[in-house]
Design a protein around this motif. Structure first.
Motif, mmCIF file in Angstrom:
data_model
loop_
_atom_site.group_PDB
_atom_site.id
_atom_site.type_symbol
_atom_site.label_atom_id
_atom_site.label_comp_id
_atom_site.label_asym_id
_atom_site.label_seq_id
_atom_site.Cartn_x
_atom_site.Cartn_y
_atom_site.Cartn_z
ATOM 1 N N UNK A 2 77.014 -26.002 75.825
ATOM 2 C CA UNK A 2 75.459 -25.332 75.674
ATOM 3 C C UNK A 2 75.390 -23.714 75.460
ATOM 4 N N UNK A 3 74.658 -23.519 74.266
ATOM 5 C CA UNK A 3 74.866 -21.986 74.029
ATOM 6 C C UNK A 3 73.108 -21.679 74.174
ATOM 7 N N UNK A 4 73.019 -20.424 74.975
ATOM 8 C CA UNK A 4 71.795 -20.227 75.306
ATOM 9 C C UNK A 4 71.304 -19.087 74.373
ATOM 10 N N UNK A 5 70.343 -19.284 73.370
ATOM 11 C CA UNK A 5 69.879 -18.398 72.348
ATOM 12 C C UNK A 5 68.709 -17.418 72.767
ATOM 13 N N UNK A 6 68.447 -17.445 74.161
ATOM 14 C CA UNK A 6 67.467 -16.475 74.675
ATOM 15 C C UNK A 6 67.863 -14.965 74.299
ATOM 16 N N UNK A 7 66.687 -14.339 73.774
ATOM 17 C CA UNK A 7 67.130 -12.983 73.266
ATOM 18 C C UNK A 7 67.700 -12.979 72.209
ATOM 19 N N UNK A 8 67.896 -13.641 71.297
ATOM 20 C CA UNK A 8 68.597 -13.740 70.137
ATOM 21 C C UNK A 8 67.273 -13.510 68.828
ATOM 22 N N UNK A 9 67.182 -12.496 68.370
ATOM 23 C CA UNK A 9 65.971 -12.281 67.428
ATOM 24 C C UNK A 9 66.753 -11.994 66.000
ATOM 25 N N UNK A 10 67.935 -11.819 65.695
ATOM 26 C CA UNK A 10 68.539 -11.359 64.499
ATOM 27 C C UNK A 10 69.520 -12.400 63.916
ATOM 28 N N UNK A 11 69.802 -12.585 62.780
ATOM 29 C CA UNK A 11 70.880 -13.430 62.221
ATOM 30 C C UNK A 11 72.127 -12.764 62.780
ATOM 31 N N UNK A 12 72.331 -11.366 62.547
ATOM 32 C CA UNK A 12 73.857 -10.830 63.343
ATOM 33 C C UNK A 12 73.831 -11.337 64.682
ATOM 34 N N UNK A 13 72.791 -11.218 65.564
ATOM 35 C CA UNK A 13 73.056 -11.383 66.879
ATOM 36 C C UNK A 13 73.502 -12.988 66.923
ATOM 37 N N UNK A 14 73.043 -13.687 66.335
ATOM 38 C CA UNK A 14 73.126 -15.115 66.434
ATOM 39 C C UNK A 14 74.394 -15.391 66.115
#
Length: 90
Positions: A2-14
């Motif tokens: 499981x990957x938590x994407x909480x706080x990811x708001x940009x393509x680069x961060x993802x």
């Protein structure tokens, strides 16, 4: 897995999250983030678990709707390319 994407708001961060958590090569995402490179990594470079669950993705979807659409298409194509393996949005 499981990957938590909480706080990811940009393509680069993802893509940085994918690089770190999925063990992508050092060159991945250096100075850019590419969905083609992501595809190459999940098909030919790293072996994903049978099921990769992405949670708390809604914030990313709201901030980056175009990229979320691409991710959804990648998920669909991945399941076709790798029968028995899944990437799931929860």
């Amino acid at each position: 897995m499981t990957l938590d994407l909480r706080g990811i708001t940009t393509k680069a961060a993802l893509h940085e999250l994918f690089k770190i958590q999925l063990g992508f090569p050092d060159w991945y995402g250096v100075g850019w983030a590419s969905w083609d490179a992501f595809w190459d990594c999940i098909i030919a470079i790293v072996e994903l678990p049978e099921q990769l669950v992405l949670v708390n993705w809604e914030e990313f979807a709201q901030a980056c709707p175009k990229d979320m659409g691409i991710l959804r298409q990648v998920i669909q194509d991945y399941e076709t390319e790798r029968p028995g393996k899944r990437i799931v949005l929860v």
